[in-house]
Design a protein around this motif. Sequence first.
Motif, short mmCIF file in Angstrom:
data_model
loop_
_atom_site.label_atom_id
_atom_site.label_comp_id
_atom_site.label_asym_id
_atom_site.label_seq_id
_atom_site.Cartn_x
_atom_site.Cartn_y
_atom_site.Cartn_z
N GLY A 30 -51.64 17.48 48.93
CA GLY A 30 -50.56 18.37 49.32
C GLY A 30 -49.74 18.89 48.15
O GLY A 30 -48.57 19.20 48.31
N GLY A 31 -50.34 18.97 46.99
CA GLY A 31 -49.64 19.50 45.82
C GLY A 31 -48.73 18.51 45.14
O GLY A 31 -47.97 18.88 44.24
N LEU A 32 -48.78 17.25 45.54
CA LEU A 32 -47.91 16.22 44.96
C LEU A 32 -48.21 16.07 43.47
O LEU A 32 -49.32 15.75 43.08
CB LEU A 32 -48.13 14.89 45.68
CG LEU A 32 -47.17 13.77 45.33
CD1 LEU A 32 -45.74 14.15 45.69
CD2 LEU A 32 -47.57 12.50 46.05
N GLY A 33 -47.23 16.32 42.64
CA GLY A 33 -47.40 16.26 41.19
C GLY A 33 -47.90 17.55 40.58
O GLY A 33 -48.19 17.60 39.39
N GLY A 34 -47.99 18.58 41.39
CA GLY A 34 -48.51 19.86 40.92
C GLY A 34 -47.68 20.52 39.84
O GLY A 34 -48.20 21.22 38.98
N GLU A 35 -46.38 20.23 39.83
CA GLU A 35 -45.52 20.82 38.81
C GLU A 35 -45.83 20.28 37.42
O GLU A 35 -45.58 20.94 36.42
CB GLU A 35 -44.03 20.65 39.14
CG GLU A 35 -43.56 19.23 39.30
CD GLU A 35 -43.74 18.65 40.70
OE1 GLU A 35 -43.28 17.52 40.91
OE2 GLU A 35 -44.35 19.31 41.56
N PRO A 40 -51.36 22.32 32.30
CA PRO A 40 -52.67 21.86 31.82
C PRO A 40 -53.84 22.55 32.55
O PRO A 40 -54.87 22.83 31.95
CB PRO A 40 -52.66 20.36 32.10
CG PRO A 40 -51.21 20.00 32.07
CD PRO A 40 -50.49 21.19 32.65
N GLN A 41 -53.66 22.85 33.84
CA GLN A 41 -54.70 23.57 34.57
C GLN A 41 -54.89 24.97 34.00
O GLN A 41 -56.02 25.43 33.86
CB GLN A 41 -54.32 23.68 36.06
CG GLN A 41 -54.54 22.43 36.84
CD GLN A 41 -54.16 22.63 38.30
OE1 GLN A 41 -53.12 23.18 38.62
NE2 GLN A 41 -55.03 22.19 39.19
N ILE A 42 -53.79 25.64 33.69
CA ILE A 42 -53.89 26.98 33.11
C ILE A 42 -54.60 26.92 31.75
O ILE A 42 -55.44 27.77 31.44
CB ILE A 42 -52.50 27.63 33.00
CG1 ILE A 42 -51.94 27.92 34.40
CG2 ILE A 42 -52.56 28.92 32.17
CD1 ILE A 42 -50.49 28.34 34.42
#
Length: 134
Positions: A30-35, A40-42
Motif C-alpha cells: 500500500g505504498g508504505l515507505g514509498g516516500e 532511488p526508484q527514479i
Amino acid sequence: MQAVLIIALSLHVLSSVFWAGSSFTLARTGGLGGEKLLFPQIGAATVAIVTGATLWRLVHEGSFALSEKILAGGAIAALAAIAVQIIVGGGAIRQLRSDAGDTSAARSRLAIAQRVAAGLLAVTALCMGAARYA
C-alpha cells in the motif's frame, strides 16, 4: 564491444530488478515507505532506460522486426511506469512532506501510483521475455 555489452546488460538487469522489485513491494504494502524509495526508484529507472537504449543500439540497431516491436512496447510501458511514479507518486510525496491536507489521500495516491507502475513494469518484463521467442 563485448565488454560494453556485458557492462550495459549487467547494469540494465540490476537496476531493472531493483526498480520493478521495489515497485511490486510498494504496491503490495500500500505504498508504505514509498516516500523513502521514490528517488532511488527514479535513479534505478534512469539507469535502466539509459542502458536499455545502449543495448538497443548495440544489439538491435537497423532492424525493426517483430522482436524489436515487442521490445519497443515494453520500453513504452517502462516509460509510462516512471512517468506515473514521478507525476502521481511525486505529487503525493510533496503533499505528505508539506503536511498540507489529508495525508490518507496522499498515501492512497502513492499506493495507486506504485500499483499502476508495477503493472506496467510487469508488462515490460513480459515483453522482454516474449521478444526472445519472437
